[in-house]
Design an enzyme around this catalytic site. Sequence first.
Site, PDB file in Angstrom:
ATOM      1  N   GLY A  35       8.897   1.101   8.845  1.00 12.36           N
ATOM      2  CA  GLY A  35       7.282   2.307   9.106  1.00 12.36           C
ATOM      3  C   GLY A  35       6.981   2.538  10.846  1.00 12.36           C
ATOM      4  N   GLN A  90       7.110 -15.177  12.342  1.00 15.33           N
ATOM      5  CA  GLN A  90       6.178 -14.691  13.264  1.00 15.33           C
ATOM      6  C   GLN A  90       5.287 -14.597  13.285  1.00 15.33           C
ATOM      7  OE1 GLN A  90       7.694 -11.782  10.573  1.00 15.33           O
ATOM      8  NE2 GLN A  90       5.840 -10.417  10.809  1.00 15.33           N
ATOM      9  N   SER A 108      -2.278  -0.146   6.535  1.00 19.50           N
ATOM     10  CA  SER A 108      -2.133  -1.767   6.917  1.00 19.50           C
ATOM     11  C   SER A 108      -2.427  -2.906   5.486  1.00 19.50           C
ATOM     12  CB  SER A 108      -2.411  -1.899   8.170  1.00 19.50           C
ATOM     13  OG  SER A 108      -2.411  -3.551   8.533  1.00 19.50           O
ATOM     14  N   HIS A 157       0.896  -1.166  -0.162  1.00 16.70           N
ATOM     15  CA  HIS A 157      -0.014   0.215   0.163  1.00 16.70           C
ATOM     16  C   HIS A 157       1.024   1.035   0.370  1.00 16.70           C
ATOM     17  CE1 HIS A 157       0.955   0.123   3.987  1.00 16.70           C
ATOM     18  NE2 HIS A 157       0.230  -0.770   4.489  1.00 16.70           N
ATOM     19  N   GLU A 158       0.095   2.740   0.383  1.00 18.39           N
ATOM     20  CA  GLU A 158       1.126   4.089  -0.270  1.00 18.39           C
ATOM     21  C   GLU A 158       1.960   3.789   1.101  1.00 18.39           C
ATOM     22  OE1 GLU A 158       1.006   6.410  -2.146  1.00 18.39           O
ATOM     23  OE2 GLU A 158       0.550   4.889  -3.999  1.00 18.39           O
ATOM     24  N   GLY A 159       2.069   3.296   2.283  1.00 20.03           N
ATOM     25  CA  GLY A 159       2.995   3.468   3.312  1.00 20.03           C
ATOM     26  C   GLY A 159       4.403   2.164   2.728  1.00 20.03           C
ATOM     27  N   HIS A 160       4.267   1.330   2.569  1.00 23.46           N
ATOM     28  CA  HIS A 160       5.661   1.091   2.312  1.00 23.46           C
ATOM     29  C   HIS A 160       6.223   0.740   0.696  1.00 23.46           C
ATOM     30  CE1 HIS A 160       2.506  -2.913   2.699  1.00 23.46           C
ATOM     31  NE2 HIS A 160       3.422  -3.076   3.873  1.00 23.46           N
ATOM     32  N   LYS A 216       4.620   3.233  12.473  1.00 21.98           N
ATOM     33  CA  LYS A 216       3.989   2.498  12.752  1.00 21.98           C
ATOM     34  C   LYS A 216       3.879   1.176  14.015  1.00 21.98           C
ATOM     35  CE  LYS A 216       0.810  -0.819  10.078  1.00 21.98           C
ATOM     36  NZ  LYS A 216       0.837  -1.810  11.452  1.00 21.98           N
TER      37      LYS A 216
END
Length: 314
Positions: A181, A69, A219, A42-45, A183
Amino acid sequence: MATTSAKEPEIITDKTQMRKWSRAMRSQGKSIGLVPTMGFLHEGHLSLIKESHRRTNVTVVSIYVNPGQFSPSEDLSTYPSDFHGDLLKLMAVPGGVDVVFHPHDLYDYNNNNVNKDTIDEKGGGLVSCLEERRAGHETWVRVEKLEKGLCGKSRPVFFRGVATVVAKLFNIVDPDFAVFGKKDYQQFRILQRMVRDLDFSIEVIGSEITRDSDGLALSSRNVHLSPEEREKALSINRSLFRAKSNVEKGQVNCKELRDRVIQAISEAGGRIDYAEIVDQESLEAVEEIKSPVVFCIAAWFGKVRLVDNMEIDV
């Protein structure tokens, strides 16, 4: 009028080939940036990629959903995936990326002699999806103090798995910079500490949270929210912004700040996992804000667990 075509990245799936590529870049004097992801970009990446562009000559994006994980009860099997869509998004980024490292299995050691009936799964009481499938992997990286609180309380295998897979990626890709990030704030600080403590010659960069137009932190799991749940989830970022504003007005009692945020999210229909105000470096809880802190929240809306945070510098 000349047009420029989108840059198509080289796709590498083999660890040996990835190392060869990185060594070739180093022999040419080029610096390497790594953006580790689990895909469904997404735009965060994409903002992390732009940050890598500002600091390095070439950029590698890894796409790998890490079984180490996830616990067996978590959402490994339903984690969203769209590799073709991810490639299109990467090609649309100005400057593109140079390599997409997309290994099939980072824990495949071609060891057909593992006795799957006698593998020790104790691991201090921790069992991930990786151990459940009895892959024979035995070595884990732990950042023992920083991993204990916040997300570590409800996801005890998570940070062990993250630190281990990132250490593997660092050894394979050998970057100069790695961009994460903020976040996932605890993850960012844990990886910074791992790099310091293990003397990786890598700088870990924390990139600011990317939010949608309504303020929700981006996310990959947001896709699982219903429209109603998404609207209710806005209570997270709205209450965080209010808390920051209250601190700037002189409210520094952490219990009062936490209680207001918990009330706002709960009234919106969220189920709080944690809401903690901690020191930005040590991640230790504070009672009164006298130095830079971060307000970290994890909450469930429906079947989706969301995390968000707000750095507060005083």
